[in-house]
Design an enzyme around this catalytic site. Structure first.
Site: not given
Length: 344
Positions: A210, A237, A254
């Site tokens: 992250d 990412f 999402h």
């Protein structure tokens, strides 16, 4: 006010339109939940039942207003009210108590935060334009807003960690992890899901991936069973992801449009070890017409972000564009499913 449309003995429930009015008033319930979460009401009931005046004295709140809020939430199974006017926590209500290990208080505060609440009131903008209303409300896109507002970012990350605290274990239990290999939790936040996976497969090692400021708050340290089995890796990412046997994207895709998802999945395809799998952990929209939380979450994505919840076939299309193939969908006891992809 009339009785709720579903109340036994209510003649009004048979009148056309009454149920619709009941649905429209539904927004009062999350408002009440936000109020009791903000004021930590559940914490004061953890020791046992109290009347509204007793609870008000303990919490510094107004007794009449508190009684009225609790009375509503008692009809939703959050509290109970006995004939003596004492309120007590139900199992659902106990999850509003503070602390880690199953508390949903921060999740309630996140999902009712203005970052979600205000755009949801402007869904007509989405219908007219097909675009998120978030930039119009807050002046910048969702994640850019977080970058400029640390307080809101903290609400989001704390809320996501709270949601994960109740769903990570059941999701990990539902999936058959391999005995050995490396799990990479991409955009893994505080590391809750990675920890759950490592606990269930002692031969696995893990990478928590992250941004640096998110990794600073991870919760992987201090658990003996995980010692020496994980590391963190800073990154984005959209640029690259670490190599691994299981690449996990939980509540990530999402948030984003299809082309952005394909970009992330393409990085995953390149980083996937031979015989490896990509695991998308998201709410899968069913097409059977029945209520499902995926459809509610989908409208939050529409209003506040640029993404969407997806059907099985929509995942299949994304995978194909990234050189992957849909292998199976594993349902879990939560609203989320594990959508498994392999190299095409």
């Amino acid at each position: 006010m009339t009785e709720r449309a579903g109340d036994a003995g209510s003649a009004e429930r048979r009148v056309p339109g009454i149920r619709l009015l009941d649905e429209v008033l539904g927004y009062v319930v999350p408002a009440a939940l936000r109020a009791v979460a903000s004021c930590r009401v559940a914490d004061h009931l953890a020791g046992g039942p109290l009347t509204a005046p007793e609870l008000a004295a303990a919490s510094g709140l107004d007794a009449d207003a508190l009684h009225r809020v609790l009375r509503l939430l008692a009809t939703r199974g959050v509290f109970t009210e006995d004939p003596q006017g004492r309120f007590a926590l139900t199992e659902e209500g106990r999850s509003l108590c503070g602390g880690e290990g199953g508390s949903l208080r921060d999740a309630v505060l996140m999902l009712t935060d203005p970052a979600f609440w205000d755009p949801a009131a402007r869904l007509d903008h989405c219908l007219r334009t097909g675009e998120s209303v978030f930039p119009e409300v807050f002046g910048r896109p969702f994640f850019d807003h977080f970058a400029k507002d640390p307080a809101t970012a903290a609400v989001f990350h704390d809320g996501m960690a709270a949601m994960s605290s109740v769903e990570d274990g059941p999701i990990a239990d539902a999936y058959d992890f391999p005995a050995t290999g490396t799990v990479v939790d991409i955009g893994g936040g505080r590391g809750g899901f990675l920890a759950a996976a490592l606990r269930r497969a002692p031969g696995l090692t893990g990478v928590l991936h992250d941004r640096g400021h998110v990794l600073a708050g991870h919760r992987l340290a201090g658990e003996a069973a995980l010692t020496g089995r994980w590391r963190t890796e800073k990154g984005d990412f959209f640029h690259a992801v670490p190599t691994g046997d299981l690449l996990v994207l939980k509540r990530i895709l999402h948030d984003w449009q299809d082309d952005q998802c394909v970009r992330v999945l393409s990085h995953c395809r390149r980083a996937l070890a031979p015989g490896g799998r990509v695991l998308i952990v998201d709410a899968v929209v069913r097409s059977d017409g029945r209520p499902h939380q995926a459809k509610d979450l989908d409208l939050l994505m529409m209003a506040s972000l640029v993404g969407r919840e997806r059907t099985r076939e929509e995942f299949r299309t994304l995978f194909a564009a990234a050189g992957l193939r849909l292998n199976r969908v594993v349902d879990t006891p939560t609203v989320l499913s594990v959508v498994e992809a392999v190299a095409a």
